[in-house]
Design a protein around this motif. Structure first.
Motif: not given
Length: 134
Positions: A118-119, A106, A93, A115-116, A23
């Protein structure tokens, strides 16, 4: 902890061995959304053992001339690496396989509250893609 990228060739070998994606957070200096993602998501995520076993986490400053080794073992720098992967908005990202192929990406921040999650979904998808390749 968000570690600045140094050697993607070595990171790629480690990713292949562990069968996990890399990542990479691409950010810009003085970018408030980049700082928000770092503080609210990336830093806490990097401190959890669960994610240390799921991803290799690296950071690229799009305008930096700091030297790195790319996925093919060639010398490069943060700016050239950002250009190669066509990053234009920050934060971006990307999840990579061990050869530098983009598995997921992303771009930007819509809601920091989601966000977390989704990531995490993108990490799971990238890991599935990676295992199918290896």
């Amino acid at each position: 902890m968000l570690v600045d990228a140094k050697d993607f060739f070595i990171d790629g070998r480690m990713a292949k061995h562990k069968q996990i994606p890399i990542l990479v957070m691409f950010s810009a200096p003085n970018c408030p959304y980049c700082e928000l993602v770092k503080q609210e998501v990336i830093r806490p995520m990097s401190e959890l053992k669960e994610y240390q076993d799921k991803i290799i986490l690296r950071h690229i400053f799009y305008s930096s001339l700091e030297k790195i080794i790319d996925f093919s073992g060639q010398r490069s720098n943060h700016s050239q690496f950002s250009f190669k992967y066509n990053t234009k908005f920050y934060p971006t990202l990307m999840l990579f396989d061990n050869h530098g192929n983009v598995l997921e990406r992303k771009i930007g921040v819509t809601l920091i509250e989601t966000y977390w999650t989704e990531l995490d979904t993108l990490i799971t998808q990238a890991t599935k893609q990676l295992k199918a390749i290896l």
